[in-house]
Each structure stands twice: as structure tokens, then as C-alpha cells.
Scaffold this motif. Structure first.
Motif, short mmCIF file in Angstrom:
data_model
loop_
_atom_site.label_atom_id
_atom_site.label_comp_id
_atom_site.label_asym_id
_atom_site.label_seq_id
_atom_site.Cartn_x
_atom_site.Cartn_y
_atom_site.Cartn_z
N THR A 134 -81.29 -51.70 -4.05
CA THR A 134 -81.42 -52.62 -5.16
C THR A 134 -81.24 -54.04 -4.65
N TYR A 135 -82.24 -54.88 -4.89
CA TYR A 135 -82.17 -56.28 -4.51
C TYR A 135 -82.02 -57.12 -5.78
N GLN A 136 -81.04 -58.03 -5.77
CA GLN A 136 -80.79 -58.83 -6.96
C GLN A 136 -80.67 -60.30 -6.59
N SER A 137 -81.18 -61.14 -7.49
CA SER A 137 -81.13 -62.58 -7.25
C SER A 137 -81.12 -63.33 -8.57
N THR A 138 -80.50 -64.51 -8.56
CA THR A 138 -80.48 -65.37 -9.74
C THR A 138 -81.09 -66.72 -9.39
N SER A 139 -82.01 -67.16 -10.22
CA SER A 139 -82.65 -68.46 -10.04
C SER A 139 -82.67 -69.16 -11.39
N GLY A 140 -81.88 -70.20 -11.52
CA GLY A 140 -81.80 -70.88 -12.81
C GLY A 140 -81.20 -69.96 -13.86
N ASN A 141 -81.94 -69.76 -14.95
CA ASN A 141 -81.47 -68.90 -16.03
C ASN A 141 -81.89 -67.45 -15.87
N THR A 143 -82.27 -63.78 -13.90
CA THR A 143 -81.72 -62.84 -12.92
C THR A 143 -82.69 -61.67 -12.79
N THR A 144 -83.07 -61.37 -11.56
CA THR A 144 -84.02 -60.30 -11.31
C THR A 144 -83.39 -59.22 -10.44
N SER A 145 -83.61 -57.97 -10.81
CA SER A 145 -83.11 -56.83 -10.05
C SER A 145 -84.27 -55.89 -9.77
N THR A 146 -84.48 -55.57 -8.50
CA THR A 146 -85.60 -54.72 -8.10
C THR A 146 -85.10 -53.53 -7.28
N ILE A 147 -85.58 -52.34 -7.63
CA ILE A 147 -85.20 -51.13 -6.91
C ILE A 147 -86.42 -50.61 -6.15
N VAL A 148 -86.24 -50.35 -4.86
CA VAL A 148 -87.29 -49.79 -4.02
C VAL A 148 -86.71 -48.66 -3.18
N THR A 149 -87.57 -47.81 -2.64
CA THR A 149 -87.08 -46.75 -1.75
C THR A 149 -86.53 -47.40 -0.48
N LYS A 150 -85.48 -46.82 0.06
CA LYS A 150 -84.87 -47.36 1.27
C LYS A 150 -85.86 -47.34 2.42
N GLU A 151 -86.65 -46.29 2.50
CA GLU A 151 -87.69 -46.19 3.52
C GLU A 151 -89.03 -46.59 2.90
N LYS A 152 -89.80 -47.37 3.57
CA LYS A 152 -91.16 -47.77 3.20
C LYS A 152 -91.27 -48.80 2.08
N CYS A 153 -90.18 -49.08 1.36
CA CYS A 153 -90.20 -50.14 0.33
C CYS A 153 -91.15 -49.84 -0.83
N TYR A 154 -91.23 -48.58 -1.26
CA TYR A 154 -92.06 -48.26 -2.41
C TYR A 154 -91.34 -48.67 -3.69
N LEU A 155 -92.06 -49.35 -4.59
CA LEU A 155 -91.47 -49.83 -5.83
C LEU A 155 -91.06 -48.69 -6.76
N ILE A 156 -89.89 -48.83 -7.37
CA ILE A 156 -89.41 -47.86 -8.35
C ILE A 156 -89.24 -48.53 -9.72
N SER A 157 -88.56 -49.65 -9.76
CA SER A 157 -88.38 -50.35 -11.02
C SER A 157 -87.98 -51.80 -10.78
N SER A 158 -88.11 -52.60 -11.81
CA SER A 158 -87.69 -54.00 -11.72
C SER A 158 -87.31 -54.48 -13.11
N GLU A 159 -86.36 -55.39 -13.17
CA GLU A 159 -85.92 -55.93 -14.46
C GLU A 159 -85.58 -57.40 -14.33
N LEU A 160 -86.07 -58.19 -15.27
CA LEU A 160 -85.78 -59.62 -15.31
C LEU A 160 -85.10 -59.94 -16.63
N ASN A 161 -84.01 -60.70 -16.56
CA ASN A 161 -83.30 -61.14 -17.75
C ASN A 161 -83.17 -62.65 -17.73
N ASP A 162 -83.37 -63.27 -18.89
CA ASP A 162 -83.28 -64.72 -19.03
C ASP A 162 -82.15 -65.04 -20.00
N SER A 163 -81.17 -65.81 -19.55
CA SER A 163 -80.00 -66.11 -20.37
C SER A 163 -80.26 -67.23 -21.37
N GLU A 164 -81.20 -68.13 -21.07
CA GLU A 164 -81.48 -69.25 -21.97
C GLU A 164 -82.33 -68.82 -23.16
#
Length: 215
Positions: A134-141, A143-164
Motif C-alpha cells: 500500500t502506497y500512501q501520500s498527501t498533497s494539499g487537501n 490523500t491517495t492510497s494505492t494497493i498493488v501486488t508486491k510482485e509485478k505492481c499489478y493494480l488492485i485498488s486505489s482511493e482518493l479523499n479530499d478534506s476540503e
């Protein structure tokens, strides 16, 4: 039209950067489910599915959307064909014989940027266990969280939340396969060959970018 339109892949999550954690293969197909929840200026929910084919080698990708709904009501959604080899995006609906041809830039790989924090865990158990990151980062308002397979980086899910502007954009990916089963999915429809191009604004219900692959 759908946020997504909007959605397959989440704001800033899939922009190509020089410091990418990992990238999807150059040729793949997958399915996705997108759910976009808005609480401002009024409450609404948009959901939809897409079949996606992505080929970095031939510089083409296509997004076939279906079962798109806004607050439970069906919303007509065209197909989006990105032809970076010719430099145009085709937005079309064969049933209504509608097509827009819009200039676009270069095609980038689908990558997860180098985020501020990571976490390694797993899905399932025993022999059916799948290691994921799971990779997570916050930029401004946002926050994005992305889940990928440990091997090969295949996408599983992603979620973006905006606090403003309280919103939540959730995307789930499934049925990923490597390569392109039928290259004809990239064929430009005849109705699109009769027009030059225009720069009219893409039909969108909200102000997010067309799709996380291309934000």
C-alpha cells in the motif's frame, strides 16, 4: 457524464513521474469498478464499470464504460479511444453516431509515484495468500492510497479523499491479463474518420480529470 470520465485508475495516482515506485506492464487488459461519492455542493454518488485495453508499444488505449449510474440512474457513457500514435483522442458512441476528435499529448506508462509512506501486508491466507503493498501520500487537501501486488505492481485498488471538498473516489481493478487479446479494439470507428477535430470540453459531471490514467 461520469467523473471518470473519471475514474479506472485516482487523481495523481497514475501520473508518470521520474521517481516511480513501480509501473504496470506495457501491454495489459483489465476491468475496473469506480465509485465516486460527493458531499458538496450536494450529496451524490456515481458508479460505473470499464473494460480497459492499454498498449504502450503501439501507443493506444481504449476505455469501454458500461452500467454507469448517477444516484442510481443510468447515464449514457461514450467510449474513449486514445490514439497517441496519431495524437488524437476519440470520444464516440456508435448507437447515437456521435464522435469527437481531440488533440492529445504523449502516452506515459501507468506508474505509482514514489509516495511518502508504504505498508506491506497480504490478502487471503495460506496457499491463497497474495502479498500486496500500500502506497500512501498527501498533497494539499488530498490523500491517495494505492494497493498493488508486491510482485509485478499489478493494480488492485486505489482511493482518493479530499478534506476540503468532502469527496471519496474509490477504484477496484480485477481480471487483469497481460497482452492484448484482440488488437481490433483500437480500430478507429468509421464515424470518427469523417471529422477533423474540435476542442470542445469533454462531457463530465464534475471537475475531476477524465480518468486517473490520464490526469
Amino acid at each position: 457524464m461520469f467523473l471518470l470520465v473519471a475514474g479506472l485508475l485516482v487523481a495523481s495516482t497514475y501520473m508518470h513521474t521520474a521517481e516511480a515506485c513501480c509501473c504496470m506492464p506495457e501491454k495489459f487488459e483489465l476491468h475496473e469498478y469506480v465509485e465516486d461519492i460527493f458531499t458538496w455542493p450536494s450529496a451524490s454518488i456515481q458508479t460505473g464499470y470499464a473494460n480497459i485495453s492499454f498498449d504502450l508499444e503501439v501507443k493506444k488505449s481504449v476505455f469501454f464504460f458500461y452500467d454507469v449510474k448517477v444516484n442510481g440512474k443510468d447515464v449514457p457513457t461514450p467510449t474513449y479511444l486514445f490514439d497517441h500514435s496519431s495524437g488524437f483522442l476519440y470520444v464516440y458512441d456508435l448507437r447515437s453516431k456521435y464522435c469527437k476528435k481531440i488533440p492529445i499529448g504523449r502516452m506515459n506508462p501507468v506508474c505509482v509515484p514514489a509516495y511518502n509512506s508504504t505498508n506491506t501486508t497480504h490478502l487471503g491466507a495460506a496457499k491463497d495468500m497474495l502479498s500486496v503493498k500500500t502506497y500512501q501520500s498527501t498533497s494539499g487537501n488530498q490523500t491517495t492510497s494505492t494497493i498493488v501486488t508486491k510482485e509485478k505492481c499489478y493494480l488492485i485498488s486505489s482511493e482518493l479523499n479530499d478534506s476540503e471538498y468532502p469527496t471519496s473516489l474509490r477504484t477496484h481493478f480485477y481480471g487483469t491479463t497481460l497482452g492484448i487479446k484482440d488488437p481490433s479494439v483500437f480500430k478507429i470507428p468509421a464515424i470518427c474518420k469523417k471529422i477533423f477535430w474540435n476542442t470542445q470540453e469533454l462531457p463530465q459531471a464534475h471537475g475531476r480529470g477524465f480518468h486517473p490514467f490520464y490526469l
